[in-house]
Design a protein around this motif. Sequence first.
Motif, PDB file in Angstrom:
ATOM      1  N   CYS A 270      -0.059   3.250   3.746  1.00  0.00           N
ATOM      2  CA  CYS A 270       0.272   2.754   5.085  1.00  0.00           C
ATOM      3  C   CYS A 270       1.335   1.653   5.062  1.00  0.00           C
TER       4      CYS A 270
ATOM      5  N   CYS B  64      -5.804   0.206   5.521  1.00  0.00           N
ATOM      6  CA  CYS B  64      -6.267   1.606   5.526  1.00  0.00           C
ATOM      7  C   CYS B  64      -7.408   1.851   4.546  1.00  0.00           C
TER       8      CYS B  64
ATOM      9  N   CYS C 158       0.844  -1.202   0.000  1.00  0.00           N
ATOM     10  CA  CYS C 158       0.000   0.000   0.000  1.00  0.00           C
ATOM     11  C   CYS C 158       0.881   1.255   0.000  1.00  0.00           C
TER      12      CYS C 158
ATOM     13  N   CYS D 116      -6.335  -1.806  -0.035  1.00  0.00           N
ATOM     14  CA  CYS D 116      -5.535  -2.153   1.147  1.00  0.00           C
ATOM     15  C   CYS D 116      -6.481  -2.519   2.287  1.00  0.00           C
TER      16      CYS D 116
HETATM   17 ZN   LIG Z   1      -2.969   0.966   3.370  1.00  0.00          ZN
END
Ligand SMILES: [Zn+2]
Length: 299
Positions: free
Chosen positions: A7, A36, A4, A33
């Motif tokens: 994050c 997040c 990702c 993701c």
């Molecule tokens: Zn993420």
Amino acid sequence: VTTCPLCGGVKTEDVGPYRNESVELAGKTRVRCETCELVFVAPMPTASEWTTYNANYFARAHGRSSDTRSATLFRSGIAKLRVAHVLAELDELGVSLGTVLEIGPGHGEFVSALKAQRPDVIYLGQETDSSLFPKLRQLGVGLLGPDEIGVLPKTVDLVVISHVLEHTIDPLRFLIENTAPLRDGGALFVEVPCRDDLYKSEDEPHLQFFDKPSLGKALEMAGFIGPNLTYHGKTHAELAAENRSLLAARFARMIDRLAGPIMKGPAGLGPAEWGTLRGFAAEKQQSVRSRWLRAIATR
Ligand SMILES: [Zn+2]
């Protein structure tokens, strides 16, 4: 492994194919993701691929649809609504405006609308499309080179990043670098399309597809506190209904253009602007997922 870009999470699920027109973006996937909730393109273009792509994109976009009368009216009208929203939020937060920095001011509609309300602000901007420089200078924008943001003193009261973050390969780094000159207690305004992959048939040229959790996470990671995240414009349900009946939608837009000018729009919008914008419900703040997502936060 797909990581990702926000994050760093490695647990992702496929959302669907990335729907592109340009060969540079062929064969990619949209993934979400699980940590997040950001939806993003995978594999992500490299920095040099993306720079090349954007240079070509500006060349392709110009003389196409960006300079038509309705596009111009749309942009100036919506900028007035954005500025009204931002000024109301800043008043509530007690943030006073002396210096504003906009990343990607484009044709300069936001600066025009803001200067109409606050003529004395110092307005700085960084724009990658050099064909827009003369227009922006004329509007009083102090243009900054690519390396100049990092050396600005921390005296900026507001950073504006409107419809830019979804075009970046590394949104967190982009936020951190471009908000570096914010003073203590200064504010950030971000607007992005909200999960536009859900109601559009083409994903290009966007790389990131935000919703409240992912944008909130991005701001938090960039050091902002208590972001106020709000949805604006037509809801995703309304947009889906429009997509099911394109003819009805076109008819409705025609009625809006005809009726808009004789109906009273939000304060500050001219009749032609309102005629263009009415069908987008751009003046409406919504409680459910809608076309646009805005965030205001301080640090
Ligand atoms: Zn993420």
